[in-house]
Design a protein around this motif. Structure first.
Motif, PDB file in Angstrom:
ATOM      1  N   LEU A 236       0.824  -1.217   0.000  1.00 34.74           N
ATOM      2  CA  LEU A 236       0.000   0.000   0.000  1.00 34.74           C
ATOM      3  C   LEU A 236       0.854   1.261   0.000  1.00 34.74           C
ATOM      4  CD1 LEU A 236      -2.610  -1.207   2.658  1.00 34.74           C
ATOM      5  CD2 LEU A 236      -2.887  -1.209   0.188  1.00 34.74           C
ATOM      6  N   GLN A 239      -0.297   4.494  -1.540  1.00 38.86           N
ATOM      7  CA  GLN A 239      -1.465   5.131  -0.916  1.00 38.86           C
ATOM      8  C   GLN A 239      -1.127   5.823   0.405  1.00 38.86           C
ATOM      9  OE1 GLN A 239      -1.636   2.147  -2.577  1.00 38.86           O
ATOM     10  NE2 GLN A 239      -3.736   1.362  -2.550  1.00 38.86           N
ATOM     11  N   ILE A 240      -0.078   5.329   1.069  1.00 38.86           N
ATOM     12  CA  ILE A 240       0.179   5.823   2.438  1.00 38.86           C
ATOM     13  C   ILE A 240       0.343   7.350   2.470  1.00 38.86           C
ATOM     14  CG2 ILE A 240       1.817   5.765   4.367  1.00 38.86           C
ATOM     15  CD1 ILE A 240       0.151   3.271   4.267  1.00 38.86           C
ATOM     16  N   TRP A 243      -2.988   9.147   2.106  1.00 36.51           N
ATOM     17  CA  TRP A 243      -3.815   8.853   3.284  1.00 36.51           C
ATOM     18  C   TRP A 243      -3.345   9.650   4.487  1.00 36.51           C
ATOM     19  CZ3 TRP A 243      -4.131   2.769   2.809  1.00 36.51           C
ATOM     20  CH2 TRP A 243      -5.101   2.448   1.823  1.00 36.51           C
ATOM     21  N   TRP A 276       6.949   5.863   9.660  1.00 38.34           N
ATOM     22  CA  TRP A 276       6.820   5.328   8.300  1.00 38.34           C
ATOM     23  C   TRP A 276       8.085   5.593   7.495  1.00 38.34           C
ATOM     24  CZ3 TRP A 276       5.186   2.201   4.884  1.00 38.34           C
ATOM     25  CH2 TRP A 276       5.060   2.543   3.535  1.00 38.34           C
ATOM     26  N   SER A 509       3.655  -0.977   5.127  1.00 37.59           N
ATOM     27  CA  SER A 509       2.579  -0.141   4.592  1.00 37.59           C
ATOM     28  C   SER A 509       1.238  -0.626   5.135  1.00 37.59           C
ATOM     29  CB  SER A 509       2.589  -0.159   3.062  1.00 37.59           C
ATOM     30  OG  SER A 509       2.095  -1.388   2.572  1.00 37.59           O
ATOM     31  N   GLN A 510       1.123  -1.944   5.265  1.00 38.17           N
ATOM     32  CA  GLN A 510      -0.104  -2.517   5.827  1.00 38.17           C
ATOM     33  C   GLN A 510      -0.282  -2.062   7.267  1.00 38.17           C
ATOM     34  OE1 GLN A 510      -2.068  -5.668   4.917  1.00 38.17           O
ATOM     35  NE2 GLN A 510      -1.749  -4.919   2.848  1.00 38.17           N
ATOM     36  N   ALA A 513      -1.218   1.602   7.422  1.00 39.38           N
ATOM     37  CA  ALA A 513      -2.605   1.746   6.998  1.00 39.38           C
ATOM     38  C   ALA A 513      -3.525   1.341   8.141  1.00 39.38           C
ATOM     39  CB  ALA A 513      -2.876   0.894   5.765  1.00 39.38           C
ATOM     40  N   TRP A 654      -5.519  -2.586  14.449  1.00 39.61           N
ATOM     41  CA  TRP A 654      -6.436  -2.584  13.320  1.00 39.61           C
ATOM     42  C   TRP A 654      -6.993  -3.956  13.068  1.00 39.61           C
ATOM     43  CZ3 TRP A 654      -4.368  -5.212   8.966  1.00 39.61           C
ATOM     44  CH2 TRP A 654      -3.024  -5.530   9.085  1.00 39.61           C
ATOM     45  N   MET A 805      -9.626   2.711   3.350  1.00 36.29           N
ATOM     46  CA  MET A 805      -8.473   1.957   3.864  1.00 36.29           C
ATOM     47  C   MET A 805      -8.863   0.516   4.186  1.00 36.29           C
ATOM     48  SD  MET A 805      -6.668   4.562   6.450  1.00 36.29           S
ATOM     49  CE  MET A 805      -6.328   6.223   5.943  1.00 36.29           C
ATOM     50  N   LEU A 809      -7.217  -2.840   2.849  1.00 35.40           N
ATOM     51  CA  LEU A 809      -6.620  -3.819   3.758  1.00 35.40           C
ATOM     52  C   LEU A 809      -7.246  -5.193   3.593  1.00 35.40           C
ATOM     53  CD1 LEU A 809      -6.253  -1.711   7.010  1.00 35.40           C
ATOM     54  CD2 LEU A 809      -4.412  -2.787   5.730  1.00 35.40           C
TER      55      LEU A 809
END
Ligand SMILES: Nc1nc2c(ncn2[C@@H]2O[C@H](COP(=O)(O)OP(=O)(O)O)[C@@H](O)[C@H]2O)c(=O)[nH]1
Ligand SMILES: [Mg+2]
Length: 814
Positions: A236, A239-240, A243, A276, A509-510, A513, A654, A805, A809
């Motif tokens: 991902l 996208q990070i 986001w 990150w 990245s997961q 997210a 998460w 998101m 995921l």
């Protein structure tokens, strides 16, 4: 000599070296049940010679005891025995005792023989011997899978034996195997190339054996977690960034000004963003002094970053990673640190030679951040280490510490003195022995060699590397043909990129997210609470405020309870570890006792070998407990998260880790087999790899052995006989080993505590942010009524982003 029967017994059941193939026979004589009662401990088997007996391969080894000759050189007492094995059964079918035989009596009149191999151009030290033997065993492994009736001319084996067997030993083999006179000739030049691969080619025409396993590894290899075998997560990374940006915009639009709520929430996101960007992989550049490590780093980064030349003799470790701006942070031993601009002057007090030209020691760590796209794209931290001329010293300890916490190694050797024994040992024991399997060897100073000679020299170094491990690539740092410098360096950059590639970034990245999604859930909840409170009548609102304050107080008590529980768990985890470590102590003491009984130089052993062995063995023992450690931490961490989300009704993760709820505090090792996946998530959370956490806990910096106060042995000691010297040392060394283990365990305990504290602090910090957010919104409920539309907006946007998101995921395997 005194033989430690206890040790022998243990030795016979312990898989000290895992060796397969022909090499296992001569090297296993002290372990083989049939032989170990018969063969004395000091006896050594010479490489076996193959012979065809009735259409089956047999292997015969002559056995002798090492001794010192009158002139002080290494020698053998006349061989006293031989063993014959059947193949492929690997059973000892004949034990031959020369002392009771007539046919070899005349040979044994020569009481002592020189250890020098038949080819007088060869010098054998223990490493060279092992390599030569391994090369021979590899060839024999391929030979014995063919039929002995194929009538292969065995003469191609002769150069191998010429580099190993003393002239006199040939006579014994000829006596035992008359037909070997035909081919087992001492008057041939020994194999110059000792790499098993190259020698293997010599008989590649005979057979293609699939089994390439032969015992080149002196150290047993540990299986690394195989990232490639895991299910690949969806990356991902693209996208990070957006986001994070959207979440930040959202946080900034929160219609609350009191209590710094908005600032706290923004700061929380910024922390996520910083994490990150932290590199996920450590690459250490190692080698002896002045090999060109720092020069290489500057060339790779295409600019001056680390000083070249005289920094080498300090204990400074410099780490480089991508960052927003160029700067260096210097951390001194006394815990204070300084930010400096990245320029030559900033290094002046860190150099080993001061302005007046005097040597000095500097103990500091330097962390350089660079706005560098190469570092950023690789997601690595590059580490320049001080040279490792003497692994017994302080610097050796520093390098040890770095190595125990890194994921890949670039080793610099020079074309001028290529790959000496110390370098081979560094690579084998310090790097491969640490199970770092991503290794690149580069060759500097090729520019000082005539271009025509470079390829040959490089080839020579490659062969030496192959002898250590067949998978280590060796690259030049200067062109060996007409290609430009840039191409050569690009090849090195490319190789480093290959080395560090993997799905690491995808996992992270997961994880990020997930963090963002949970952040948004909490935000939605805060918004809903705020609106609900605003709609209450004044009395109910008053009550809600009271309740919120009450909860804040209760929360502190909850945290105390959680901490106590975690402390208990950590204690349990440490107890298990300590048990394991202390069990290993007895084994080590046995091994060292055996060592003392064999050493020809007790003083050297005591002063140099013992500290070295301890420093190497202690972290290695720890590594054996790595699985236990990781499972325990993962469990405890999971428990922490469950407790927190239960107690505070706040979503901390998460995705809950699927496993049975932990009911009892007791750690049961057999239940602790967490999947690699779960472990990986935990590591992502802590922000490092399994190897690094293990290294952090078990490896550890400087010390242990440096403080042991191993006495320097004086004249008095040297005047004693060898046996007396050994006894004196045996009497003392258990105390030293005990102390080393004590200190080691103590440090493991401290580091474990630190790790747990870190986990708790992180979790508590997150929890308290949301808790105080809730209180603030309740307290501010009068404003909320005015801002209800704004809150509605936040809730709507946060929910939408969260759905986006979650969808992403859910598309990935978990
Ligand atoms: N000619 C030549 N000199 C080099 C090379 N690499 C390093 N040097 C020189 O060797 C010395 C030591 O280099 P340095 O990078 O500080 O070595 P380190 O101690 O391994 O970090 C310096 O004077 C460098 O300029 C190379 O490939 N060729
Ligand atoms: Mg340097």
């Amino acid at each position: 000599m005194r033989i430690n029967r206890e040790y022998l017994k243990q030795y016979s059941v312990k898989p000290v070296v895992k060796q397969t193939g022909v090499g296992a026979l001569p090297r296993g004589i002290h372990k083989t049940p049939d032989l170990r009662e018969w063969i004395t401990l000091e006896s050594v088997a010479f490489p076996p010679v193959p012979v065809n007996r009735d259409g089956h391969w047999r292997l015969i080894s002559v056995v002798a005891v090492p001794t010192k000759l009158e002139d002080g050189s290494q020698g053998w007492i006349a061989p006293w025995a031989a063993v014959e094995w059947s193949w492929p059964e690997k059973v000892a079918v004949q034990k031959i005792d020369f002392r009771s035989r007539q046919d070899t009596a005349s040979l044994r009149q020569n009481k002592k023989i020189s250890a020098h191999p038949a080819d007088t151009n060869i010098t054998l030290d223990s490493i060279a011997r092992t390599q030569r033997e391994n090369a021979l065993f590899a060839v024999l492994d391929r030979l014995v899978v063919t039929s002995p009736n194929d009538k292969v001319d065995l003469a191609f084996l002769a150069p191998h034996y010429a580099g190993l067997l003393p002239l006199e030993v040939y006579l014994y083999y000829w006596a035992l195997i008359p037909e070997s006179r035909e081919w087992l000739r001492p008057d041939v030049a020994a194999c110059q190339q000792v790499s098993p691969k190259i020698n293997g080619d010599a008989i590649a025409s005979i057979t293609h054996s699939k089994d390439d396993s032969y015992g080149t590894d002196i150290l047993p290899a540990r299986k690394l977690p195989d990232i490639t075998s895991w299910q690949q997560p969806l990356d991902l990374t693209p996208q990070i960034g957006p986001w994070l940006q959207k979440s930040l915009t959202l946080a900034e639009s929160i219609p609350v000004t009191q209590g710094g709520l908005r600032e706290n929430l923004v700061a929380e996101l910024q922390a996520v963003e910083r994490r990150w960007h932290l590199p996920g992989f450590r690459v250490a550049v190692v080698g002896e002094f002045n090999r060109g490590k720092s020069t290489l780093i500057n060339r790779l980064l295409r600019r001056f970053v680390v000083p070249v030349g005289n920094l080498s003799t300090t204990a400074v470790v410099t780490s480089m990673m991508a960052g927003e701006q160029d700067q260096m942070i210097v951390r001194f031993a006394k815990k204070h640190s300084e930010v400096r601009p990245l320029e030559e002057l900033s290094w002046s007090d860190l150099l080993a030679i001061d302005a007046a030209g005097n040597e000095r020691e500097v103990f500091a760590g330097v962390q350089v951040t660079l706005n560098d796209t190469w570092l950023r794209s690789l997601d690595i931290e590059l580490i320049d280490t001080p040279g490792t001329g003497d692994l017994n010293g302080q610097r050796g300890a520093v390098v040890n510490d770095v190595l125990s916490q890194c994921d890949a190694v670039v080793m610099v050797v020079t074309a001028i003195s290529p790959f000496g024994m110390r370098e081979a040992t560094l690579l084998k024991e310090q790097v491969m022995g640490r199970h770092i399997d991503r290794i690149l060897v580069v060759v500097s100073h090729l520019d000082t060699i005539d271009r025509a000679q470079r390829a040959r020299l490089l080839h020579h170094i490659q062969e030496r590397a192959i002898a250590i491990s067949e998978t280590i690539p060796v690259l030049p740092l200067h062109p060996i043909d007409d290609s430009p410098e840039d191409v050569v360096l690009d090849a090195v950059r490319h190789q480093i990129a290959t080395m560090v590639s993997g799905s690491r970034r995808a996992w992270r990245s997961q994880q990020v997210a997930g963090q963002l999604a949970s952040y948004l859930s909490n935000l939605v909840k805060i918004g809903e609470d705020a609106i609900a409170t605003a709609r209450l009548d004044p009395i109910a609102r008053e009550q809600a405020l009271k309740q919120a304050q009450e909860e804040a107080r209760a929360s502190e008590l909850h945290w105390q309870k959680i901490r106590r529980e975690l402390d208990k768990r950590r204690e349990q985890c440490y107890k298990k570890l300590q048990e394991k470590i202390l069990n290993a102590k007895d084994e080590l003491i046995d091994l060292l006792t055996f060592d003392i009984s064999r050493t020809q130089n007790p003083k050297f052993w005591w002063e140099r070998e013992l500290p070295f062995r301890l420093r190497r063995e202690l972290p290695a023992i720890g590594r054996k407990s790595e699985d236990l450690l990781m499972s325990a931490i993962a469990r405890d961490f999971e428990c922490l998260q469950k407790e927190v989300s239960h107690a505070f009704n706040i979503q901390m993760t998460w995705k809950a880790v699927e496993s049975t709820p932990t009911q009892s505090l007791e750690i049961k090792p057999q239940e602790l087999e967490l999947s690699d996946l779960q472990q990986y998530r935990l590591m992502a959370r802590i922000g490092s790899s399994v190897a690094m956490v293990g290294g952090y806990v078990f490896g550890g910096p400087i010390g242990v052995i440096t403080n042991l106060g191993i006495a320097i042995l004086g004249e008095n000691f040297l005047n004693k006989t060898l046996e007396e010297q050994r006894q004196l040392i045996t009497a003392q060394f258990t105390t030293i080993v005990d102390r080393a283990f004590d200190e080691h365990c103590q440090r493991v305990s401290e580091r474990l505590r630190h790790l747990y504290d870190q986990l708790i602090a992180d979790t508590k910090h997150q929890q308290s942010i949301w808790k105080s957010a809730k209180n603030t919104t309740v307290a501010e409920s009068t404003f909320v009524s005015i801002n209800e539309t704004a809150w509605q907006q936040v809730i709507a946007s946060a929910s939408a982003l969260k759905t986006e998101m979650s969808t992403a995921l859910q598309q990935s395997p978990a």
